[in-house]
Motif scaffolding. Structure first.
Motif, PDB file in Angstrom:
ATOM      1  N   MET A   1      31.036  23.416  38.282  1.00 27.46           N
ATOM      2  CA  MET A   1      31.364  24.397  39.298  1.00 27.46           C
ATOM      3  C   MET A   1      31.518  25.764  38.643  1.00 27.46           C
ATOM      4  O   MET A   1      32.145  25.882  37.605  1.00 27.46           O
ATOM      5  N   PRO A   2      30.950  26.786  39.259  1.00 31.20           N
ATOM      6  CA  PRO A   2      30.974  28.122  38.662  1.00 31.20           C
ATOM      7  C   PRO A   2      32.260  28.887  38.930  1.00 31.20           C
ATOM      8  O   PRO A   2      33.019  28.575  39.851  1.00 31.20           O
ATOM      9  N   THR A   3      32.469  29.901  38.141  1.00 33.31           N
ATOM     10  CA  THR A   3      33.571  30.837  38.324  1.00 33.31           C
ATOM     11  C   THR A   3      33.002  32.109  38.935  1.00 33.31           C
ATOM     12  O   THR A   3      32.016  32.651  38.441  1.00 33.31           O
ATOM     13  N   TYR A   4      33.606  32.578  40.015  1.00 35.06           N
ATOM     14  CA  TYR A   4      33.144  33.774  40.699  1.00 35.06           C
ATOM     15  C   TYR A   4      34.126  34.909  40.478  1.00 35.06           C
ATOM     16  O   TYR A   4      35.332  34.699  40.411  1.00 35.06           O
ATOM     17  N   ASP A   5      33.607  36.133  40.400  1.00 36.00           N
ATOM     18  CA  ASP A   5      34.429  37.333  40.280  1.00 36.00           C
ATOM     19  C   ASP A   5      34.601  37.955  41.658  1.00 36.00           C
ATOM     20  O   ASP A   5      33.636  38.057  42.420  1.00 36.00           O
ATOM     21  N   TYR A   6      35.817  38.375  41.959  1.00 38.04           N
ATOM     22  CA  TYR A   6      36.139  39.014  43.229  1.00 38.04           C
ATOM     23  C   TYR A   6      36.870  40.313  42.957  1.00 38.04           C
ATOM     24  O   TYR A   6      37.571  40.452  41.955  1.00 38.04           O
ATOM     25  N   LYS A   7      36.711  41.276  43.872  1.00 36.90           N
ATOM     26  CA  LYS A   7      37.430  42.547  43.783  1.00 36.90           C
ATOM     27  C   LYS A   7      38.117  42.809  45.117  1.00 36.90           C
ATOM     28  O   LYS A   7      37.489  42.739  46.173  1.00 36.90           O
ATOM     29  N   CYS A   8      39.396  43.122  45.037  1.00 31.03           N
ATOM     30  CA  CYS A   8      40.179  43.406  46.235  1.00 31.03           C
ATOM     31  C   CYS A   8      40.017  44.874  46.604  1.00 31.03           C
ATOM     32  O   CYS A   8      40.161  45.759  45.756  1.00 31.03           O
ATOM     33  N   LYS A   9      39.718  45.141  47.878  1.00 30.19           N
ATOM     34  CA  LYS A   9      39.581  46.526  48.352  1.00 30.19           C
ATOM     35  C   LYS A   9      40.938  47.210  48.456  1.00 30.19           C
ATOM     36  O   LYS A   9      41.028  48.421  48.290  1.00 30.19           O
ATOM     37  N   ALA A  10      41.984  46.448  48.712  1.00 28.37           N
ATOM     38  CA  ALA A  10      43.314  47.022  48.904  1.00 28.37           C
ATOM     39  C   ALA A  10      43.976  47.428  47.591  1.00 28.37           C
ATOM     40  O   ALA A  10      44.420  48.566  47.437  1.00 28.37           O
ATOM     41  N   CYS A  11      44.050  46.499  46.629  1.00 32.15           N
ATOM     42  CA  CYS A  11      44.762  46.797  45.378  1.00 32.15           C
ATOM     43  C   CYS A  11      43.830  47.172  44.229  1.00 32.15           C
ATOM     44  O   CYS A  11      44.282  47.645  43.192  1.00 32.15           O
ATOM     45  N   GLY A  12      42.513  46.938  44.375  1.00 32.30           N
ATOM     46  CA  GLY A  12      41.551  47.321  43.350  1.00 32.30           C
ATOM     47  C   GLY A  12      41.471  46.362  42.171  1.00 32.30           C
ATOM     48  O   GLY A  12      40.721  46.613  41.230  1.00 32.30           O
ATOM     49  N   GLN A  13      42.218  45.276  42.219  1.00 28.76           N
ATOM     50  CA  GLN A  13      42.218  44.314  41.116  1.00 28.76           C
ATOM     51  C   GLN A  13      40.966  43.445  41.155  1.00 28.76           C
ATOM     52  O   GLN A  13      40.449  43.111  42.218  1.00 28.76           O
ATOM     53  N   ILE A  14      40.485  43.083  39.974  1.00 28.99           N
ATOM     54  CA  ILE A  14      39.354  42.156  39.830  1.00 28.99           C
ATOM     55  C   ILE A  14      39.918  40.850  39.293  1.00 28.99           C
ATOM     56  O   ILE A  14      40.684  40.846  38.332  1.00 28.99           O
ATOM     57  N   PHE A  15      39.542  39.733  39.935  1.00 26.08           N
ATOM     58  CA  PHE A  15      40.022  38.436  39.491  1.00 26.08           C
ATOM     59  C   PHE A  15      38.918  37.404  39.621  1.00 26.08           C
ATOM     60  O   PHE A  15      37.906  37.637  40.263  1.00 26.08           O
ATOM     61  N   GLU A  16      39.115  36.272  38.961  1.00 25.13           N
ATOM     62  CA  GLU A  16      38.145  35.181  38.974  1.00 25.13           C
ATOM     63  C   GLU A  16      38.690  34.024  39.799  1.00 25.13           C
ATOM     64  O   GLU A  16      39.903  33.803  39.845  1.00 25.13           O
ATOM     65  N   HIS A  17      37.770  33.299  40.435  1.00 23.26           N
ATOM     66  CA  HIS A  17      38.167  32.112  41.187  1.00 23.26           C
ATOM     67  C   HIS A  17      37.121  31.036  40.939  1.00 23.26           C
ATOM     68  O   HIS A  17      35.923  31.294  41.032  1.00 23.26           O
ATOM     69  N   PHE A  18      37.574  29.842  40.640  1.00 21.86           N
ATOM     70  CA  PHE A  18      36.727  28.706  40.291  1.00 21.86           C
ATOM     71  C   PHE A  18      36.580  27.818  41.516  1.00 21.86           C
ATOM     72  O   PHE A  18      37.562  27.276  42.013  1.00 21.86           O
ATOM     73  N   HIS A  19      35.364  27.728  42.064  1.00 23.24           N
ATOM     74  CA  HIS A  19      35.129  26.844  43.203  1.00 23.24           C
ATOM     75  C   HIS A  19      33.664  26.450  43.280  1.00 23.24           C
ATOM     76  O   HIS A  19      32.817  27.005  42.606  1.00 23.24           O
ATOM     77  N   SER A  20      33.374  25.471  44.132  1.00 23.73           N
ATOM     78  CA  SER A  20      32.025  24.928  44.270  1.00 23.73           C
ATOM     79  C   SER A  20      31.081  25.959  44.882  1.00 23.73           C
ATOM     80  O   SER A  20      31.490  26.844  45.627  1.00 23.73           O
ATOM     81  N   MET A  21      29.795  25.792  44.605  1.00 23.51           N
ATOM     82  CA  MET A  21      28.788  26.671  45.198  1.00 23.51           C
ATOM     83  C   MET A  21      28.691  26.461  46.701  1.00 23.51           C
ATOM     84  O   MET A  21      28.283  27.352  47.433  1.00 23.51           O
ATOM     85  N   LYS A  22      29.054  25.277  47.168  1.00 28.98           N
ATOM     86  CA  LYS A  22      28.989  24.960  48.592  1.00 28.98           C
ATOM     87  C   LYS A  22      30.151  25.565  49.379  1.00 28.98           C
ATOM     88  O   LYS A  22      30.049  25.717  50.591  1.00 28.98           O
ATOM     89  N   ASP A  23      31.236  25.905  48.705  1.00 33.33           N
ATOM     90  CA  ASP A  23      32.398  26.487  49.379  1.00 33.33           C
ATOM     91  C   ASP A  23      32.104  27.914  49.821  1.00 33.33           C
ATOM     92  O   ASP A  23      31.326  28.638  49.177  1.00 33.33           O
ATOM     93  N   ASP A  24      32.728  28.330  50.904  1.00 33.46           N
ATOM     94  CA  ASP A  24      32.608  29.714  51.369  1.00 33.46           C
ATOM     95  C   ASP A  24      33.355  30.635  50.409  1.00 33.46           C
ATOM     96  O   ASP A  24      34.356  30.232  49.803  1.00 33.46           O
ATOM     97  N   PRO A  25      32.894  31.893  50.270  1.00 33.02           N
ATOM     98  CA  PRO A  25      33.631  32.849  49.434  1.00 33.02           C
ATOM     99  C   PRO A  25      35.035  33.064  50.002  1.00 33.02           C
ATOM    100  O   PRO A  25      35.240  33.016  51.207  1.00 33.02           O
ATOM    101  N   ILE A  26      35.996  33.302  49.109  1.00 33.24           N
ATOM    102  CA  ILE A  26      37.357  33.529  49.577  1.00 33.24           C
ATOM    103  C   ILE A  26      37.445  34.894  50.249  1.00 33.24           C
ATOM    104  O   ILE A  26      36.682  35.816  49.936  1.00 33.24           O
ATOM    105  N   LYS A  27      38.359  35.041  51.185  1.00 37.60           N
ATOM    106  CA  LYS A  27      38.503  36.284  51.948  1.00 37.60           C
ATOM    107  C   LYS A  27      39.808  37.002  51.655  1.00 37.60           C
ATOM    108  O   LYS A  27      39.933  38.188  51.917  1.00 37.60           O
ATOM    109  N   ASP A  28      40.801  36.279  51.132  1.00 36.64           N
ATOM    110  CA  ASP A  28      42.124  36.846  50.907  1.00 36.64           C
ATOM    111  C   ASP A  28      42.360  37.068  49.419  1.00 36.64           C
ATOM    112  O   ASP A  28      41.986  36.246  48.583  1.00 36.64           O
TER     113      ASP A  28
END
Length: 80
Positions: A1-28
């Motif tokens: 399972m891959p690790t995806y990079d996300y960026k928050c529009k509110a706080c500007g922080q960049i973080f990683e989240h580990f989930h399946s390719m079949k899962d929907d991207p996180i929204k929160d």
């Protein structure tokens, strides 16, 4: 399972989240908790990871060609 990079529009922080390719991207945002403020970033992918005791020229030897590593030097034209 891959690790995806996300960026928050509110706080500007960049973080990683580990989930399946079949899962929907996180929204929160996992850091500040804002709902629907997260964008998945396009990443460069990962590099090749070599695991084991080592890799040698003889590991992937071509079979049946009859050529050795020294034959390339003898076939080069002589300089004058």
């Amino acid at each position: 399972m891959p690790t995806y990079d996300y960026k928050c529009k509110a706080c500007g922080q960049i973080f990683e989240h580990f989930h399946s390719m079949k899962d929907d991207p996180i929204k929160d945002c996992l850091l500040c908790g804002k709902k629907g403020e997260v964008d998945r970033m396009i990443s460069n992918g990962s590099g090749i990871i070599f695991k084991g005791t080592g890799f040698y020229v003889t590991d992937y030897k071509k079979g049946g060609s009859g050529e050795s590593s020294g034959s390339a030097a003898s076939s080069s034209p002589a300089s004058e």
